[in-house]
Design a protein around this motif. Structure first.
Motif, mmCIF file in Angstrom:
data_model
loop_
_atom_site.group_PDB
_atom_site.id
_atom_site.type_symbol
_atom_site.label_atom_id
_atom_site.label_comp_id
_atom_site.label_asym_id
_atom_site.label_seq_id
_atom_site.Cartn_x
_atom_site.Cartn_y
_atom_site.Cartn_z
ATOM 1 N N ALA A 78 0.808 -1.213 0.000
ATOM 2 C CA ALA A 78 0.000 0.000 0.000
ATOM 3 C C ALA A 78 0.847 1.272 0.000
ATOM 4 O O ALA A 78 0.430 2.285 -0.571
ATOM 5 C CB ALA A 78 -0.949 -0.014 1.196
ATOM 6 N N ASP A 79 2.035 1.229 0.600
ATOM 7 C CA ASP A 79 2.905 2.417 0.619
ATOM 8 C C ASP A 79 3.779 2.521 -0.625
ATOM 9 O O ASP A 79 4.633 3.392 -0.716
ATOM 10 C CB ASP A 79 3.764 2.433 1.881
ATOM 11 C CG ASP A 79 4.754 1.281 1.967
ATOM 12 O OD1 ASP A 79 4.807 0.439 1.042
ATOM 13 O OD2 ASP A 79 5.495 1.222 2.972
ATOM 14 N N GLY A 80 3.596 1.619 -1.597
ATOM 15 C CA GLY A 80 4.367 1.644 -2.833
ATOM 16 C C GLY A 80 5.610 0.784 -2.816
ATOM 17 O O GLY A 80 6.235 0.579 -3.859
ATOM 18 N N ALA A 81 5.983 0.264 -1.663
ATOM 19 C CA ALA A 81 7.183 -0.577 -1.563
ATOM 20 C C ALA A 81 6.985 -1.876 -2.345
ATOM 21 O O ALA A 81 5.891 -2.456 -2.350
ATOM 22 C CB ALA A 81 7.497 -0.896 -0.100
ATOM 23 N N LEU A 82 8.054 -2.324 -2.992
ATOM 24 C CA LEU A 82 8.038 -3.596 -3.714
ATOM 25 C C LEU A 82 8.703 -4.664 -2.870
ATOM 26 O O LEU A 82 9.745 -4.416 -2.248
ATOM 27 C CB LEU A 82 8.759 -3.450 -5.053
ATOM 28 C CG LEU A 82 8.120 -2.477 -6.031
ATOM 29 C CD1 LEU A 82 8.997 -2.313 -7.258
ATOM 30 C CD2 LEU A 82 6.725 -2.932 -6.418
ATOM 31 N N VAL A 83 8.111 -5.841 -2.858
ATOM 32 C CA VAL A 83 8.622 -6.971 -2.077
ATOM 33 C C VAL A 83 8.616 -8.200 -2.981
ATOM 34 O O VAL A 83 7.587 -8.528 -3.583
ATOM 35 C CB VAL A 83 7.753 -7.229 -0.820
ATOM 36 C CG1 VAL A 83 8.232 -8.462 -0.068
ATOM 37 C CG2 VAL A 83 7.733 -6.002 0.087
ATOM 38 N N GLN A 84 9.768 -8.850 -3.079
ATOM 39 C CA GLN A 84 9.879 -10.088 -3.856
ATOM 40 C C GLN A 84 9.543 -11.262 -2.939
ATOM 41 O O GLN A 84 9.982 -11.312 -1.784
ATOM 42 C CB GLN A 84 11.303 -10.244 -4.395
ATOM 43 C CG GLN A 84 11.541 -11.513 -5.174
ATOM 44 C CD GLN A 84 10.800 -11.534 -6.500
ATOM 45 O OE1 GLN A 84 10.651 -10.515 -7.146
ATOM 46 N NE2 GLN A 84 10.329 -12.693 -6.892
ATOM 47 N N VAL A 85 8.769 -12.225 -3.467
ATOM 48 C CA VAL A 85 8.368 -13.404 -2.695
ATOM 49 C C VAL A 85 8.831 -14.656 -3.440
ATOM 50 O O VAL A 85 8.619 -14.778 -4.643
ATOM 51 C CB VAL A 85 6.839 -13.472 -2.489
ATOM 52 C CG1 VAL A 85 6.459 -14.674 -1.645
ATOM 53 C CG2 VAL A 85 6.314 -12.177 -1.888
ATOM 54 N N THR A 86 9.466 -15.562 -2.709
ATOM 55 C CA THR A 86 9.738 -16.911 -3.197
ATOM 56 C C THR A 86 9.010 -17.845 -2.249
ATOM 57 O O THR A 86 9.284 -17.854 -1.046
ATOM 58 C CB THR A 86 11.242 -17.220 -3.217
ATOM 59 O OG1 THR A 86 11.906 -16.255 -4.040
ATOM 60 C CG2 THR A 86 11.503 -18.626 -3.751
ATOM 61 N N ASN A 87 8.063 -18.588 -2.785
ATOM 62 C CA ASN A 87 7.183 -19.398 -1.955
ATOM 63 C C ASN A 87 7.285 -20.854 -2.404
ATOM 64 O O ASN A 87 6.780 -21.218 -3.450
ATOM 65 C CB ASN A 87 5.751 -18.871 -2.101
ATOM 66 C CG ASN A 87 4.859 -19.279 -0.967
ATOM 67 O OD1 ASN A 87 5.288 -19.942 -0.027
ATOM 68 N ND2 ASN A 87 3.606 -18.902 -1.045
ATOM 69 N N ARG A 88 7.972 -21.673 -1.596
ATOM 70 C CA ARG A 88 8.148 -23.095 -1.916
ATOM 71 C C ARG A 88 7.225 -23.926 -1.038
ATOM 72 O O ARG A 88 6.957 -23.567 0.107
ATOM 73 C CB ARG A 88 9.595 -23.515 -1.665
ATOM 74 C CG ARG A 88 10.568 -22.877 -2.613
ATOM 75 C CD ARG A 88 11.990 -23.387 -2.370
ATOM 76 N NE ARG A 88 12.896 -22.829 -3.341
ATOM 77 C CZ ARG A 88 13.695 -21.792 -3.114
ATOM 78 N NH1 ARG A 88 13.702 -21.207 -1.929
ATOM 79 N NH2 ARG A 88 14.492 -21.349 -4.056
ATOM 80 N N GLY A 89 6.785 -25.057 -1.589
ATOM 81 C CA GLY A 89 5.906 -25.886 -0.783
ATOM 82 C C GLY A 89 5.577 -27.216 -1.424
ATOM 83 O O GLY A 89 6.161 -27.597 -2.450
#
Length: 153
Positions: A78-89
């Motif tokens: 919401a604040d414009g920050a970018l976050v990379q996600v690596t989701n293993r499962g």
């Protein structure tokens, strides 16, 4: 001496639209598939924003029917920050339910084991806490989307 069990705190829920699976074929370790992540939302007490289009879920459907999952995607918070996600499962169910899932048919989520370990990469100071904690995701696969409830451990 009895040890306390770890506690989990709900962080957010990811809802992501996904494309049609593309099979790369069956190799010695199973069938490789790639599924485009088309976009979505992340909503919860600790994270709010959108899942940007352009990510993908890379899967190996093993001969024993277990799906090894590795999804990579980007969040815009919401604040414009970018976050990379690596989701293993891992995802598995009774053979008939896995066959239905792989055909894109609905299966009640309580009949499917779908757990992940999301890892976050954040550069913006307010979100560095994401890089200092471990997380567990509880997933649901729907015909054209995925839902992941994320908890901090």
């Amino acid at each position: 001496m009895e040890k306390a069990a770890p506690t989990m705190r709900f962080v957010a829920e990811v809802k992501a639209a996904v494309g049609v699976p593309v099979s790369l074929g069956r190799g010695p370790n199973g069938e490789r598939r790639v599924i485009a992540i088309l976009g979505g939302t992340i909503e919860g007490p600790d994270l709010t924003g959108e899942v940007l289009p352009g990510g993908a879920d890379f899967q190996l459907i093993r001969p024993d029917g277990v799906a090894e999952i590795e999804a990579r995607y980007t969040l815009r918070l919401a604040d414009g920050a970018l976050v990379q996600v690596t989701n293993r499962g891992l995802r598995h169910a009774a053979p008939e339910d896995m066959a239905r899932l792989l055909r894109g048919e609905p299966v009640p989520p309580e009949r499917v084991y779908f757990r992940t370990t999301p890892v976050f990469e954040a550069a913006a100071e307010p979100h560095l806490w994401l890089t200092r904690s471990l997380f567990v995701g509880y997933g649901e696969r729907r015909p054209d989307s995925v839902l992941i409830r994320i908890y901090a451990v």
